[in-house]
Write an enzyme that holds these catalytic residues in place. Structure first.
Site, PDB file in Angstrom:
ATOM      1  N   GLU A  46       0.853  -1.194   0.000  1.00  0.00           N
ATOM      2  CA  GLU A  46       0.000   0.000   0.000  1.00  0.00           C
ATOM      3  C   GLU A  46       0.885   1.239   0.000  1.00  0.00           C
ATOM      4  OE1 GLU A  46      -1.650   0.663   3.910  1.00  0.00           O
ATOM      5  OE2 GLU A  46      -3.311   1.881   3.129  1.00  0.00           O
ATOM      6  N   LYS A 123      -9.403   2.350  -1.919  1.00  0.00           N
ATOM      7  CA  LYS A 123      -9.636   1.790  -0.584  1.00  0.00           C
ATOM      8  C   LYS A 123     -10.970   2.258  -0.003  1.00  0.00           C
ATOM      9  CE  LYS A 123      -7.135   1.390   3.839  1.00  0.00           C
ATOM     10  NZ  LYS A 123      -5.834   1.801   4.501  1.00  0.00           N
ATOM     11  N   CYS A 168      -4.958  -2.902   2.779  1.00  0.00           N
ATOM     12  CA  CYS A 168      -4.698  -2.773   4.196  1.00  0.00           C
ATOM     13  C   CYS A 168      -5.885  -3.021   5.117  1.00  0.00           C
ATOM     14  CB  CYS A 168      -4.072  -1.400   4.476  1.00  0.00           C
ATOM     15  SG  CYS A 168      -3.151  -1.435   6.009  1.00  0.00           S
TER      16      CYS A 168
END
Ligand code: ING
Length: 310
Positions: A46, A123, A168
């Protein structure tokens, strides 16, 4: 057999002062090793291009913007795209995306071996907070600098299989894996930058946090009969420790490779996408076993609704 030879390219710390060019050089060095190991797919973490800047409280948008990429590929990443094309290696990596119409996302892309961006993800699950929190030992301001992703959880066909991305904190939410599992995903790649300690609970250290990290990726892999590749940016960035432990998890939920260091480290493993078939045709044959009429809370309700007191 549909073997994808995956290189999980864990990155060690990127200090705040480290320029993108230096980082890309490190990424290319890992890609050199991946090529020597005959890998055809390399997975980076990430926000691979910079330090984990959401740990810093910033009010000046011009300063915030310095951490973002307004086009991809760009001058800093062109050498990486060129090298991947030269080697014929596909890659995924994460970066901070600023769109032309002024939106900000924590983004990952999948680039195929010809240099085409075949997959893009923004995300969805942003952890942390948006205002300075004096009660935390360190800040985690993803809700300040990014908007929740607006692309959903897409999958795409490449490398003779079905691939998906997440990032993540997403790995902690079962809905993420299942949304892609319901599209037949066979390999999910994700990067993470995870602090070694809990900013709100000092007793929670790297051992427990690594346990949680492995737990959720192993569960997601097993419950959707998919490969999961989780790659860390690790080590101490300007006094802020992040754990490593990058993993390759097979569709039975078993860890088949795990990083040992908190530095730049390459894991290479032959991943046969056909290993996903048995689980999808038996225990996790969703069409035969799921009862969606009982699942409505999962999408209709955001937070907890407690039962009435008797
Ligand atoms: N980092 C952390 C992660 O989800 C976190 C934040 C850690 C949230 C531990 C909850 C528990 O791995 C990022 N970048 O999401």
């Amino acid at each position: 057999m549909r073997v994808v030879t995956v290189a999980a390219a864990q990155m060690g710390p990127i200090q705040k002062a480290e320029g993108r060019q230096q980082v890309v050089a490190r990424m290319i060095a890992l890609m050199d090793d991946a090529s020597k190991a005959d890998a055809n797919f390399i997975v980076y973490p990430e926000l691979t291009l910079t330090t984990f800047f959401p740990r810093y409280y910033m009010e000046d948008q011009a300063e915030v913007d310095t951490w973002f990429e307004s086009e991809m590929p760009n001058a800093a990443t062109a050498p990486l795209f060129d090298k991947a094309k030269e080697y014929g290696i596909a890659m995924t990596f994460g970066y901070a995306e600023q769109t032309l119409d002024g939106h900000y996302f924590n983004t990952s892309i999948h680039v195929d071996k010809t240099g085409n961006i075949v997959g893009k993800y923004r995300k969805v699950h942003l952890p942390g907070h948006s205002e300075f929190d004096p009660d935390r030992t360190f800040q985690h301001l993803e809700k300040r600098y990014f908007e929740p992703g607006n692309l959903g959880f897409p999958v795409y066909r490449t490398l003779d299989g079905i691939f998906g991305l997440c990032i993540c904190n997403d790995r902690r939410w079962p809905e993420v894996y299942r949304s892609m599992g319901l599209q037949g995903v066979e390999m999910i790649t994700l990067g993470y930058n995870t602090p070694s300690v809990n900013s709100q609970k000092g007793t929670e250290g790297p051992e427990k946090r690594m346990f949680h990290s492995d737990l959720v990726m192993q569960s997601g892999a097993y419950q959707n009969s998919t490969w999961v590749v989780g790659v860390a940016k690790a080590g101490i960035e300007d006094d802020h420790p992040m754990f490593g432990g990058s993993v390759i998890v097979n569709p039975d939920g078993e860890i088949v490779a795990k990083a040992k260091s908190e530095e730049d480290e390459l894991l290479v493993h032959p991943c046969d996408l056909d290993d996903t078939v048995f689980g999808k045709q038996t225990i996790f044959d969703f069409a035969r076993h799921r009862r969606v009429e009982h699942y409505t809370r999962i999408t209709s309700q955001t937070g907890v609704q407690l039962p009435p007191n008797d």
